[in-house]
Design an enzyme around this catalytic site. Structure first.
Site, PDB file in Angstrom:
ATOM      1  N   SER A 184      17.149 -37.378  11.147  1.00 32.82           N
ATOM      2  CA  SER A 184      17.226 -35.922  11.007  1.00 32.82           C
ATOM      3  C   SER A 184      16.949 -35.517   9.572  1.00 32.82           C
ATOM      4  O   SER A 184      17.225 -36.276   8.637  1.00 32.82           O
ATOM      5  CB  SER A 184      18.623 -35.443  11.408  1.00 32.82           C
ATOM      6  N   TYR A 197      27.160 -36.431   9.787  1.00 33.91           N
ATOM      7  CA  TYR A 197      25.879 -36.493  10.515  1.00 33.91           C
ATOM      8  C   TYR A 197      24.753 -36.952   9.595  1.00 33.91           C
ATOM      9  O   TYR A 197      23.933 -37.799   9.957  1.00 33.91           O
ATOM     10  CB  TYR A 197      25.591 -35.116  11.091  1.00 33.91           C
ATOM     11  N   LYS A 226      22.488 -40.308   9.983  1.00 32.56           N
ATOM     12  CA  LYS A 226      21.046 -40.223  10.205  1.00 32.56           C
ATOM     13  C   LYS A 226      20.253 -40.951   9.122  1.00 32.56           C
ATOM     14  O   LYS A 226      19.182 -41.503   9.402  1.00 32.56           O
ATOM     15  CB  LYS A 226      20.624 -38.746  10.292  1.00 32.56           C
TER      16      LYS A 226
END
Length: 300
Positions: free
Chosen positions: A147, A160, A164
């Site tokens: 991401s 997150y 990622k």
């Protein structure tokens, strides 16, 4: 339409909705046989069952697998199911993911750990489950879902983003280790409106950011001629590449004031003229030792 993945066997985690659903349908549209994985949940996998039914209704071949990527045994069972049904495993799409967004100051460690467990260890479990089979058949295509939050950061997504970016590092090393057996490993960084982005993006943006506009990028990373170690970005029908680069930097002599001198020279360190996209981590060692040797010769 040319079916680029005819009779290939593909496993997609978290495929009950959003990007996973779009990926599974697109793989099937190109001729792949697809294992549609998702957690059972309270509805006992109703969404994933619907994806399997949709693929079959369109003339494709698909099977349901209900299992949790955070459980290694579940992923081993998924791989065994694919091998029993079709005799091989060609493609793994590590798509399963969750969000637990908060600023780092407010985020509990359980939420941080849970996101890493699903994204990172989930990908590790699934990849470990297929790796030996791909080695044995001298063929494999693995896609990690990274991401821009990991590549570039995003407020409120420290967990997150860390997960990622970890997947990029995993991709880099697995691509090196798999090269001799024709296992190619890449990252896909999607921009799409899914359940994970609900309430984050405005409605007009969501209309353009459909999962179906990302999935063609997945196909490019899964074919026989796929690249390896590519970070491919996709969203709204647009496609880009990201790179982890190494600048030429500067060489400073040893001394008590080296740190102080470096503080005033960081703009030179950042200078991107002649930057490299290293083939492996040893590139840093090689560059720095070469610069040190050059400086020593110049001083002699």
């Amino acid at each position: 339409m040319e079916k680029l993945l005819q009779d290939r066997v593909a496993l997609v985690t978290g495929a009950g909705g959003g990007l996973g659903r779009a990926h599974a349908l697109e793989l099937a549209r190109h001729g792949a046989r697809v294992i549609v994985n998702d957690i059972a949940g309270a509805d006992f996998g109703a969404a994933a069952r619907s994806v399997v039914a949709e693929i079959r209704a369109q003339g494709g071949d698909a099977q349901l697998h209900l299992g949790d990527v955070t459980r290694s045994d579940d992923m081993q069972q998924m791989a065994q199911q694919a091998h029993t049904a079709w005799g091989r495993i060609d493609i793994l799409v590590n798509n399963a993911g969750i969000l637990r967004d908060k600023s780092f100051a407010k985020m509990g460690l359980d939420d941080f750990r849970r996101v890493l467990d699903v994204h990172v260890m989930g990908a590790v479990h699934a990849t470990k489950a297929v790796w030996a089979q791909m080695q044995a058949q001298h063929y494999g295509r693995i896609v990690m879902t990274t991401s821009s939050s990991g590549l570039y950061g995003n407020f409120g997504q420290s967990n997150y983003g860390a997960a990622k970016m970890a997947l990029v590092g995993l991709m880099q090393t697995l691509a090196l280790e798999g090269a001799r057996r024709n296992i190619r490993v890449n990252c896909l960084a999607p921009t799409a409106a899914t359940g994970m982005t609900h309430g984050i993006l405005p409605a007009e943006a969501l209309e353009r950011l459909t999962p179906e506009r990302v999935s063609p990028a997945l196909i490019a990373l899964c074919t026989e001629d796929a690249p390896t170690r590519m970070i491919l970005l996709a969203g709204a029908g647009s496609f880009e590449a990201a790179h982890v680069t190494l600048t030429q930097g500067i060489q400073l002599p040893d001394g008590a004031d080296t740190g102080a001198r470096l503080c005033g020279l960081l703009d030179q360190v950042r200078q991107r003229d002649g930057e490299l996209v290293p083939e492996e981590g040893w590139a840093q060692y090689q560059l720095e030792l070469q610069k040190a040797a050059d400086a020593a010769r110049a001083a002699a």
